[in-house]
Design a protein around this motif. Structure first.
Motif, PDB file in Angstrom:
ATOM      1  N   MET A  89       0.958  -0.845  -0.256  1.00  0.00           N
ATOM      2  CA  MET A  89       0.081   0.038  -0.021  1.00  0.00           C
ATOM      3  C   MET A  89       0.870   1.077  -0.271  1.00  0.00           C
ATOM      4  O   MET A  89       1.803   1.452   0.807  1.00  0.00           O
ATOM      5  N   THR A  90       1.100   2.324  -0.401  1.00  0.00           N
ATOM      6  CA  THR A  90       0.916   3.326  -0.870  1.00  0.00           C
ATOM      7  C   THR A  90       1.011   4.679  -0.398  1.00  0.00           C
ATOM      8  O   THR A  90      -0.285   4.948  -0.454  1.00  0.00           O
ATOM      9  N   TYR A  91       1.395   5.157   0.593  1.00  0.00           N
ATOM     10  CA  TYR A  91       1.397   6.262   1.785  1.00  0.00           C
ATOM     11  C   TYR A  91       1.563   7.781   1.059  1.00  0.00           C
ATOM     12  O   TYR A  91       2.681   7.628  -0.099  1.00  0.00           O
ATOM     13  N   SER A  92       0.863   8.381   0.706  1.00  0.00           N
ATOM     14  CA  SER A  92       1.363  10.265   0.643  1.00  0.00           C
ATOM     15  C   SER A  92       2.507  10.316   1.400  1.00  0.00           C
ATOM     16  O   SER A  92       2.673  10.389   2.346  1.00  0.00           O
ATOM     17  N   GLU A  93       3.013  11.747   0.852  1.00  0.00           N
ATOM     18  CA  GLU A  93       4.433  12.250   2.132  1.00  0.00           C
ATOM     19  C   GLU A  93       4.045  12.843   3.144  1.00  0.00           C
ATOM     20  O   GLU A  93       4.031  12.466   4.323  1.00  0.00           O
ATOM     21  N   ALA A  94       2.095  13.366   3.221  1.00  0.00           N
ATOM     22  CA  ALA A  94       2.170  13.820   4.448  1.00  0.00           C
ATOM     23  C   ALA A  94       1.121  13.054   5.056  1.00  0.00           C
ATOM     24  O   ALA A  94       1.554  12.132   6.555  1.00  0.00           O
ATOM     25  N   ASP A  95       0.638  10.999   4.543  1.00  0.00           N
ATOM     26  CA  ASP A  95       0.702  10.299   5.804  1.00  0.00           C
ATOM     27  C   ASP A  95       1.913  10.085   6.311  1.00  0.00           C
ATOM     28  O   ASP A  95       2.195   9.763   7.261  1.00  0.00           O
ATOM     29  N   ARG A  96       2.786   9.574   5.496  1.00  0.00           N
ATOM     30  CA  ARG A  96       4.099   9.224   5.926  1.00  0.00           C
ATOM     31  C   ARG A  96       4.694  10.216   7.961  1.00  0.00           C
ATOM     32  O   ARG A  96       5.141   9.880   8.432  1.00  0.00           O
ATOM     33  N   GLN A  97       4.632  11.967   7.146  1.00  0.00           N
ATOM     34  CA  GLN A  97       5.038  12.540   7.890  1.00  0.00           C
ATOM     35  C   GLN A  97       4.097  12.962   9.088  1.00  0.00           C
ATOM     36  O   GLN A  97       5.093  12.403  10.435  1.00  0.00           O
ATOM     37  N   TYR A  98       2.936  12.224   9.124  1.00  0.00           N
ATOM     38  CA  TYR A  98       1.829  12.085  10.123  1.00  0.00           C
ATOM     39  C   TYR A  98       2.558  10.653  11.065  1.00  0.00           C
ATOM     40  O   TYR A  98       2.465  10.921  12.484  1.00  0.00           O
ATOM     41  N   TYR A  99       2.542   9.721  10.286  1.00  0.00           N
ATOM     42  CA  TYR A  99       2.537   8.655  11.609  1.00  0.00           C
ATOM     43  C   TYR A  99       3.961   8.489  11.761  1.00  0.00           C
ATOM     44  O   TYR A  99       4.663   8.401  13.229  1.00  0.00           O
TER      45      TYR A  99
END
Length: 275
Positions: free
Chosen positions: A1-11
């Motif tokens: 599953m590919t996450y956006s950069e915003a999701d990656r920074q959030y997690y």
């Protein structure tokens, strides 16, 4: 599953990982990946992509879920910005159970204290002897008819303190060095765990020392912080009556020559009685 950069920074921020970005390209650094930030999704669906016979609730539900996802993505970005600026993050859905848990814990603690006040005060008048915050290491050296119990410091060399204890026993007539037994207290890091009290420490120390009758007991730095009116009966009950009760530990003896001279003066009567 590919996450956006915003999701990656959030997690990463929620996991406690602080992000760092260079303002200028670093020499020898690999090129950064393209940061893909999500754009606001279009809620309207093309007519040609609609199902041939869609049920009435389905497109509404899909659009609602799409709107929810957009709202969640916006909330994640807001939380990320709050975390990166060291500001408290505001959530639309705070956990309702936290205040109830805090109230329950606060309400239970006085009940336990109130229930335990009467029996504890009747059995043992001093709480210092029941709930122990004692942090100590004791060494026991047994040679012939003498036993040396000394406080071992964690800040000094254990081998040096062992050598000093054996030298004292050699002066008292021990023919060869002995291996010490160590008591490191507390056994458990949590002081509320059963078996961590001062009474448990006393029983364990007494069982390691064994019977003191017919043996000369030499104490070096054994709990000098206790008041004399409590320490003397505790020593008599736990270890027996000492022949020499020296308040300085082995590490203090090794560091201060004046303490060695004072100990030697205390040991002289024992040497005369043995001749």
């Amino acid at each position: 599953m590919t996450y956006s950069e915003a999701d990656r920074q959030y997690y990463l921020a929620m996991a406690g990982i602080q992000l760092w970005y260079a303002r200028e390209p670093l020499s020898g650094a690999a090129p950064s990946a393209e940061f893909s930030f999500p754009e606001t999704p279009v809620t309207a669906e093309p007519a040609d992509l609609a199902p041939p016979v869609p049920p009435a609730p389905s497109p509404v539900g899909n659009r609602a879920r799409s709107g929810d996802n957009a709202g969640q993505a916006g909330q994640r970005i807001a939380n990320l910005q709050a975390l990166m600026s060291n500001a408290p993050s505001v959530s639309d859905h705070p956990p309702p159970a936290s205040p109830e848990v805090e109230v329950a814990v606060d309400s239970e603690t006085p009940a336990i204290d109130a229930a335990g006040d009467a029996p504890v005060s009747e059995a043992v008048p001093d709480d210092r002897l029941t709930v122990s915050n004692l942090r100590v290491t004791m060494g026991l050296w047994v040679a012939n008819s003498r036993i040396l119990v000394g406080r071992v410091s964690e800040d000094a060399s254990e081998g040096l303190q062992d050598t000093l204890a054996n030298n004292i026993l050699a002066v008292m007539g021990a023919s060869q060095p002995v291996e010490p037994d160590y008591l490191r207290w507390p056994v458990f890091a949590n002081p509320l765990v059963p078996g961590n009290g001062f009474a448990d420490f006393s029983r364990l120390l007494a069982s390691m020392a064994g019977e003191s009758e017919g043996r000369q007991l030499i104490l070096l730095g054994v709990l000098p912080e206790l008041p004399d009116e409590e320490r003397e009966p505790w020593l008599a009950q736990t270890l027996g009556r000492p022949a020499v009760d020296f308040r300085q530990s082995l590490a203090e003896l090794a560091a201060v020559p004046a303490h060695k001279r004072s100990l030697w003066q205390a040991l002289k009567p024992l040497l005369r009685s043995a001749e």
